[in-house]
Design a protein around this motif. Structure first.
Motif, PDB file in Angstrom:
ATOM      1  N   ASN A 176       0.845  -1.186   0.000  1.00 28.14           N
ATOM      2  CA  ASN A 176       0.000   0.000   0.000  1.00 28.14           C
ATOM      3  C   ASN A 176       0.888   1.246   0.000  1.00 28.14           C
ATOM      4  OD1 ASN A 176      -1.850   2.016   0.366  1.00 28.14           O
ATOM      5  ND2 ASN A 176      -2.670   1.240   2.297  1.00 28.14           N
ATOM      6  N   PRO A 177       0.890   2.033  -1.085  1.00 27.01           N
ATOM      7  CA  PRO A 177       1.736   3.219  -1.162  1.00 27.01           C
ATOM      8  C   PRO A 177       1.422   4.264  -0.087  1.00 27.01           C
ATOM      9  CG  PRO A 177       0.813   2.669  -3.304  1.00 27.01           C
ATOM     10  CD  PRO A 177       0.087   1.845  -2.298  1.00 27.01           C
ATOM     11  N   LEU A 178       0.179   4.219   0.432  1.00 31.52           N
ATOM     12  CA  LEU A 178      -0.218   5.215   1.428  1.00 31.52           C
ATOM     13  C   LEU A 178       0.556   5.064   2.735  1.00 31.52           C
ATOM     14  CD1 LEU A 178      -4.098   5.235   0.907  1.00 31.52           C
ATOM     15  CD2 LEU A 178      -2.382   6.763  -0.086  1.00 31.52           C
ATOM     16  N   LEU A 179       1.215   3.908   2.918  1.00 23.96           N
ATOM     17  CA  LEU A 179       2.037   3.722   4.117  1.00 23.96           C
ATOM     18  C   LEU A 179       3.347   4.490   4.020  1.00 23.96           C
ATOM     19  CD1 LEU A 179       1.615  -0.143   4.594  1.00 23.96           C
ATOM     20  CD2 LEU A 179       0.501   1.666   5.916  1.00 23.96           C
TER      21      LEU A 179
ATOM     22  N   GLN B 217       6.368   2.583  -7.210  1.00 22.72           N
ATOM     23  CA  GLN B 217       5.025   3.117  -7.430  1.00 22.72           C
ATOM     24  C   GLN B 217       4.415   2.607  -8.728  1.00 22.72           C
ATOM     25  OE1 GLN B 217       6.016   7.284  -7.150  1.00 22.72           O
ATOM     26  NE2 GLN B 217       5.388   7.421  -4.998  1.00 22.72           N
ATOM     27  N   ASN B 218       5.237   2.379  -9.738  1.00 22.36           N
ATOM     28  CA  ASN B 218       4.742   1.942 -11.039  1.00 22.36           C
ATOM     29  C   ASN B 218       4.519   0.443 -11.144  1.00 22.36           C
ATOM     30  OD1 ASN B 218       4.720   4.540 -12.164  1.00 22.36           O
ATOM     31  ND2 ASN B 218       6.876   4.419 -12.744  1.00 22.36           N
ATOM     32  N   ILE B 219       5.247  -0.338 -10.338  1.00 20.84           N
ATOM     33  CA  ILE B 219       5.217  -1.791 -10.499  1.00 20.84           C
ATOM     34  C   ILE B 219       4.635  -2.530  -9.298  1.00 20.84           C
ATOM     35  CG2 ILE B 219       6.631  -3.861 -10.943  1.00 20.84           C
ATOM     36  CD1 ILE B 219       8.710  -2.018 -12.258  1.00 20.84           C
ATOM     37  N   PHE B 220       4.949  -2.064  -8.089  1.00 21.01           N
ATOM     38  CA  PHE B 220       4.706  -2.873  -6.893  1.00 21.01           C
ATOM     39  C   PHE B 220       3.641  -2.334  -5.943  1.00 21.01           C
ATOM     40  CE2 PHE B 220       9.330  -3.667  -7.865  1.00 21.01           C
ATOM     41  CZ  PHE B 220       9.139  -4.925  -8.417  1.00 21.01           C
ATOM     42  N   SER B 221       2.681  -1.592  -6.449  1.00 25.03           N
ATOM     43  CA  SER B 221       1.623  -1.098  -5.565  1.00 25.03           C
ATOM     44  C   SER B 221       0.583  -2.183  -5.311  1.00 25.03           C
ATOM     45  CB  SER B 221       0.945   0.134  -6.170  1.00 25.03           C
ATOM     46  OG  SER B 221       0.107  -0.246  -7.239  1.00 25.03           O
ATOM     47  N   ALA B 222      -0.052  -2.121  -4.150  1.00 29.00           N
ATOM     48  CA  ALA B 222      -1.093  -3.089  -3.798  1.00 29.00           C
ATOM     49  C   ALA B 222      -2.264  -3.018  -4.770  1.00 29.00           C
ATOM     50  CB  ALA B 222      -1.568  -2.839  -2.370  1.00 29.00           C
ATOM     51  N   GLY B 223      -2.584  -1.817  -5.227  1.00 29.52           N
ATOM     52  CA  GLY B 223      -3.687  -1.662  -6.161  1.00 29.52           C
ATOM     53  C   GLY B 223      -3.476  -2.435  -7.443  1.00 29.52           C
ATOM     54  N   LYS B 224      -2.244  -2.360  -7.971  1.00 28.96           N
ATOM     55  CA  LYS B 224      -1.925  -3.097  -9.201  1.00 28.96           C
ATOM     56  C   LYS B 224      -1.975  -4.600  -8.951  1.00 28.96           C
ATOM     57  CE  LYS B 224       0.689   0.390 -11.720  1.00 28.96           C
ATOM     58  NZ  LYS B 224       0.206   1.526 -10.941  1.00 28.96           N
TER      59      LYS B 224
END
Length: 411
Positions: A215-218, A387-394
């Motif tokens: 999660n990027p928000l962390l 951010q481009n490859i390893f986000s939870a959303g992706k």
């Protein structure tokens, strides 16, 4: 830990999903696998799906729970692998029974098995009319080879021999059972995909690579410029020899007159030896052993450090600590082994060493210690890649896409 829905680009559909895993974040001593399963399941719920996790009860006193929309069923069972099909109290049989009780009330659309945890349903999926997607995190044979190469005492070899029957049972039985009898297999890295194809002969078109996400928000969305009086170096992981702890300490002993400080986070059977080595090399005052820390504490520590190191000798499937380091904007020095090169982009986000040895590691570490500008360039690149490859959303988006494909298949 739930991902932001704004990250999703595929059309999401409602599904009722049963997830099988041998341990959860409710259990004592949980690690990266349990944390990643939590992020995935909470993301699937956030995307509008109904998710129930089935896991052995173990030391827990509860049978059910609900956290952030994810439902949990803790199965009171015997956690044995050998002859489990003959034992009515085994995880294989009890997990299937628990699943069937809920499935009869309101059918599940799909089952997600973390490794072989869902084997009870996998063996009977046609009987209950449900499709299964399994996740492979690595190979037990690769793990066993690492243990053999890392053995340094009589007791190590005794334990290896004792575990040989179990390893062979998993390799020739359980591993092939869950992979070959699933409708689709998700590998956490290209390396893991190649290994399971080589070891089980599963058709390559059955295997989809989906990297675990965070999660990027962390983390901060902007690169954080570090202004430390010392170059702070960080290792996070199990403190065992095969992770290269001795290489880190010996390398730093050759640079003891430089302004650095080493932080070691984690626990393991090499901790006492590591402390002795730090003393032997005369760098005890420049090393701190933090023990086991939670994710939030690790993130805070990542932002205080300048270089992340992992000169592992182990064949790693896909170490999430590397992705955590990337999201914090910190350059990495790691070994070119297993799935590590899929997270560390050599000469762009850090350095890869071909062999886990002191001379190669020392040379790369010396370069980054002495070049703040290079550290900052690598750090910015690492954050952008993460951010481009390893986000939870992706990650969630790709799982949903696989689920949809499997559900639309005729077989």
């Amino acid at each position: 830990m739930t991902p932001n829905l704004a990250e999703f680009s595929v059309q999401l559909i409602y599904m009722r999903i049963a997830v099988f895993i041998k341990s959860t974040t409710f259990h004592v001593g949980f690690g990266g696998l349990e944390t990643q399963n939590l992020v995935l399941c909470e993301g699937l719920v956030k995307a509008g799906n109904d998710v129930t996790i089935f896991s052995p009860q173990k030391e827990l006193k509860i049978e059910n729970s609900n956290l952030n929309g994810v439902k949990y069923v803790f199965v009171n069972c015997v956690n044995r692998t050998l002859f489990s099909s003959l034992n009515s109290e085994s995880w294989l049989n009890k997990s299937y029974k628990s699943f069937l009780e809920l499935h009869k009330v309101q059918p599940f659309d799909i089952v997600l098995s973390q490794s072989s945890a869902g084997i009870g349903v996998i063996k009977r999926k046609k009987d209950v009319g449900v499709k299964v997607v399994s996740v492979s995190h690595g190979s037990i044979l690769s793990e066993f080879k690492t243990r053999i190469s890392d053995a340094s005492s009589v007791s190590d070899w005794v334990n290896i021999i004792k575990d040989l029957v179990f390893v062979l049972t998993i390799f020739f039985g359980r591993q092939r059972d869950f992979i070959l009898n699933s409708n689709r297999v998700i590998a956490v890295s290209e390396f893991v995909k190649k290994v399971i194809i080589d070891e089980t002969y599963v058709p390559k078109e059955w295997v989809e690579v989906i990297y675990n996400g965070i999660n990027p928000l962390l983390f901060s969305s902007e690169y954080v410029k570090r202004e430390n009086d010392f170059v702070n170096i960080l290792y996070v992981g199990r403190v065992i020899k095969s992770k290269g702890i001795d290489i880190i300490l010996e390398s730093l002993s050759k640079m003891k007159n430089m302004d650095f400080f080493l932080n070691i986070v984690g626990e393991g059977n090499f901790t006492k030896n590591a402390k002795k080595l730090a003393s032997k090399f005369g760098i005890s005052q420049k090393v701190k052993f933090h023990g086991r820390l939670g994710l939030q504490e690790i993130i805070k520590l990542l932002y205080k450090n300048d270089i992340f190191v992992m000169p592992t000798r182990r064949v790693e499937g896909f170490p999430m600590t590397l992705v955590e380091a990337m999201f914090s904007g910190i350059p990495i020095i790691a070994t070119k082994i297993g799935g590590v090169p899929e997270a560390v982009f050599d000469g762009e986000t850090g350095f890869l060493i071909d062999n886990p040895n002191v001379s190669d590691f020392t040379a790369k570490l010396n370069t980054l210690i002495n070049d703040k500008g290079q550290r900052e360039v690598f750090g910015r690149n690492a954050l952008n890649k993460a951010q481009n490859i390893f986000s939870a959303g992706k990650m969630v988006e790709k799982y949903v896409s696989v689920f949809k494909e499997v559900l639309n298949e005729n077989s």
